[in-house]
Design a protein around this motif. Structure first.
Motif, PDB file in Angstrom:
ATOM      1  N   ASN A 124       0.874  -1.166   0.000  1.00 40.07           N
ATOM      2  CA  ASN A 124       0.000   0.000   0.000  1.00 40.07           C
ATOM      3  C   ASN A 124       0.917   1.224   0.000  1.00 40.07           C
ATOM      4  N   CYS A 180       1.156   3.518   2.938  1.00 35.37           N
ATOM      5  CA  CYS A 180       1.501   2.949   4.244  1.00 35.37           C
ATOM      6  C   CYS A 180       3.007   3.063   4.487  1.00 35.37           C
ATOM      7  N   CYS A 239       4.794  -0.350   4.462  1.00 31.70           N
ATOM      8  CA  CYS A 239       4.917  -0.890   3.094  1.00 31.70           C
ATOM      9  C   CYS A 239       6.050  -0.180   2.366  1.00 31.70           C
ATOM     10  N   HIS A 243       0.717  -6.269   3.298  1.00 30.20           N
ATOM     11  CA  HIS A 243      -0.002  -5.286   4.120  1.00 30.20           C
ATOM     12  C   HIS A 243      -1.232  -5.897   4.781  1.00 30.20           C
ATOM     13  N   HIS A 254      -0.048  -0.975   9.851  1.00 24.20           N
ATOM     14  CA  HIS A 254       0.478  -2.156   9.153  1.00 24.20           C
ATOM     15  C   HIS A 254       0.949  -3.032  10.298  1.00 24.20           C
TER      16      HIS A 254
HETATM   17 ZN    ZN Z   1       1.487  -1.560   4.809  1.00 25.05          ZN
END
Ligand code: ZN
Ligand code: 5GP
Length: 117
Positions: A4, A7, A10, A49, A101
């Protein structure tokens, strides 16, 4: 969801944001916390994620299990097992989750009180 781009973690997995890595493999990435709460403070995250512990489904059992078994291996690699260490997952804002996350904290190198704050 695989990665993502909104995020933070991520983006650490993809290498977009730098982190001091402690370990990585096909399933998990571990890196040192930017604001350590103990002499050793490492975060273990799945590459994939998943927002939080509450989002886990039965299909995530392998991923969640890998976080735990790899965390134990990482902690051994950091020589934390003889004195002991704290292993924590915060779920939701009231519990202190700030990054959505899923991640487990490995905290070591000092004694910890109980109950936690
Ligand atoms: Zn993430
Ligand atoms: P939580 O409070 O969600 O359980 O844990 C999030 C953790 O991520 C915090 O301990 C925080 O210090 C750490 N953190 C936040 N942003 C970054 C970052 O950009 N890099 C690293 N290495 N750690 C971060």
């Amino acid at each position: 969801m695989a990665l993502n781009d909104k995020c933070l973690f991520c983006r650490i997995v993809s290498g977009d944001i730098p982190a001091k890595k402690a370990y990585e493999d096909d399933d998990v990435v571990a890196f040192h916390d930017i604001n350590p709460q103990a002499p050793v403070h490492v975060l273990v995250i799945p590459r994939r994620h998943i927002a939080s512990l509450d989002e886990l489904t039965d299909g995530d059992a392998m991923t969640a299990g890998m976080m735990v078994v790899r965390a134990a291996k990482i902690a051994r690699g950091l020589h934390l097992e003889s004195d002991g260490y704290r292993f924590i997952i915060n779920m939701g804002e009231a519990a202190g989750q700030t990054v959505f996350h899923i991640h487990a904290h490995i905290l070591g190198g000092r004694a910890f009180g109980w109950p936690p704050g």
